[in-house]
Design a protein around this motif. Structure first.
Motif, mmCIF file in Angstrom:
data_model
loop_
_atom_site.group_PDB
_atom_site.id
_atom_site.type_symbol
_atom_site.label_atom_id
_atom_site.label_comp_id
_atom_site.label_asym_id
_atom_site.label_seq_id
_atom_site.Cartn_x
_atom_site.Cartn_y
_atom_site.Cartn_z
ATOM 1 N N ILE A 7 46.160 40.595 50.295
ATOM 2 C CA ILE A 7 44.858 40.425 49.650
ATOM 3 C C ILE A 7 44.154 41.772 49.654
ATOM 4 N N VAL A 174 40.724 35.181 45.704
ATOM 5 C CA VAL A 174 41.193 34.257 46.739
ATOM 6 C C VAL A 174 40.039 33.355 47.145
ATOM 7 N N VAL A 187 47.920 31.399 49.729
ATOM 8 C CA VAL A 187 46.512 31.520 49.355
ATOM 9 C C VAL A 187 46.202 30.621 48.172
ATOM 10 N N THR A 189 43.824 30.517 44.920
ATOM 11 C CA THR A 189 43.128 31.501 44.098
ATOM 12 C C THR A 189 42.597 30.851 42.826
ATOM 13 N N ASP A 193 47.537 28.306 43.315
ATOM 14 C CA ASP A 193 48.045 28.574 44.658
ATOM 15 C C ASP A 193 49.242 29.524 44.594
ATOM 16 N N ASN A 201 45.412 40.190 55.156
ATOM 17 C CA ASN A 201 44.021 40.371 54.752
ATOM 18 C C ASN A 201 43.699 41.857 54.777
#
Length: 386
Positions: A7, A174, A187, A189, A193, A201
């Motif tokens: 992410i 996200v 995740v 989003t 998914d 992260n």
């Protein structure tokens, strides 16, 4: 299904993706904005060992410094300048303390007497008490660096047969995590998914908000900074990254109020970058003329020749600040499958390669080159003191 979902497409996320793909993992990078659209795009590109206190962050910086040099050789294209740094002192007492700190750091350095400063920087102001030169300090163009790492992540130094795949999805926000019990398995989003074996992260200043989507407390806060940019000069005026001792103090400060210190350096384009300011004001992007005026005055005090140079623009960014001034690196025991690579404050550009390298080592079960315990995600109290 990806082995790893990263992410954040800033420099730290790009480094995590690059090294994970080199280690043979299939990686998907997601970001709600463009590549380097957050803090990375508002950074100076510092790759510093000089401003780190002895301890885990300095060890991380030294590892990262070597990795940046390797990336410059094998990837390139991001204006890596191993020009060195010069920290200057305005008084004899401060010069003595700078020399002591350099000795404690144990990295390559030269203590510079007052009379020798002009040999390093001919245009420095008179009256300085001395300095310390750090030849390992460098600078990169951070937006180019992030883009190059994402583009070359699957090449594995010319051995694509050894690399995983790396895909990039921008404009995707996200909104949560998929889970199997306590374990994070992907995740959620705005684009659907995305399942993954692990999630990293690397959301920079917004990493605390991403952690909160998993029900976790991660005290990453924005710390605003402004940079002034001058008109391009016809010939180089400044050879190194040059800053006063106050910069080191401000980096380590917990003060939420405004702090400024003189930081001046040139770029390959001929412009001069002038900083640095620090203040915790949330995500307020309002341009502060008083801060810019102070930065300009401090730069002119250090390099009087800048008085005749025009500033053509300014910009601001938000450093991802952690209360103990250490980044967060590693798997979160509170949510297995969720890893963090964030909280680097103003050192994210410099520390990105080491962070990505260590994350990739840990993801593949290899022994990490540094002990990750000081950077563990669960080291903070459940709630910050009022």
């Amino acid at each position: 299904m990806s082995d790893v979902i990263v992410i954040g497409a800033g420099i730290v996320g790009a480094a995590c993706a690059y090294y994970a793909a080199r280690a043979g993992l299939d990686v998907t990078v997601v970001d709600r904005g463009p590549v380097a659209g957050g803090t990375t795009g508002a950074g100076e590109g510092n790759v510093l060992v000089s401003d780190k206190e002895p301890g885990p962050e300095l060890e991380l910086a030294v590892l990262s410094n070597g990795l940046w040099r390797s990336l410059a050789e094998h990837v390139g294209g991001f204006e890596h300048e191993p020009k060195g740094g010069l920290v200057v002192a305005e008084t004899a007492a401060v010069h003595e303390r700078l020399a002591e700190l350099a000795a404690e750091q144990g990295v390559e350095h030269t203590v510079v007497a007052a009379g020798d400063l002009r040999g390093y920087e001919p245009h420095l102001a008179d009256g300085l008490a001395g300095g310390v030169h750090y030849p390992q300090d460098a600078q990169v163009q951070p937006m180019l660096a992030a883009a190059r790492l994402l583009r070359h992540g699957a090449e594995a130094y010319g051995r694509p047969d050894l690399a995983g795949a790396l895909s990039l999805r921008t404009g995707v926000t996200v909104t949560g995590f998929t889970r199997d019990g306590d374990r994070v398995t992907g995740v959620r989003t705005t684009g659907g998914d995305i399942p993954g074996g692990a999630v990293v992260n690397a959301a920079g200043t917004w990493a605390g908000e991403v952690a909160a989507l998993a029900g976790l407390h991660l005290p990453v806060l924005p710390r605003r900074g402004f940079i002034l940019v001058t008109e391009p000069l016809s010939r180089p005026l400044i050879r190194h990254k040059v800053y006063t001792a106050a910069y080191v103090t401000n980096v380590a400060s917990d003060n939420a109020g405004l702090e400024t210190s003189a930081v001046v350096e040139g770029t390959p384009a001929g412009t001069v970058l002038i900083g640095a300011s620090r203040e915790r004001v949330g995500f307020d992007r309002t341009t502060s003329l008083s801060v810019l005026s102070r930065l300009a005055a401090q730069a002119v005090a250090l390099f009087p020749a800048l008085r005749e140079v025009r500033a053509i623009r300014s910009y601001c960014g938000f450093r991802p600040y952690c209360p103990d001034h250490l980044p967060v690196i590693g798997e979160d025991p509170r949510a297995p499958g969720l890893w963090h690579a964030c909280g680097h404050e103003g050192a994210g550009i410099g520390l990105a390669p080491a962070t990505g390298h260590l994350i990739a080592q840990a993801l593949t079960g290899a022994r990490t080159d540094l002990d990750l315990h000081p950077f563990r995600p669960d080291r903070f109290p459940a709630e910050e003191p009022a």
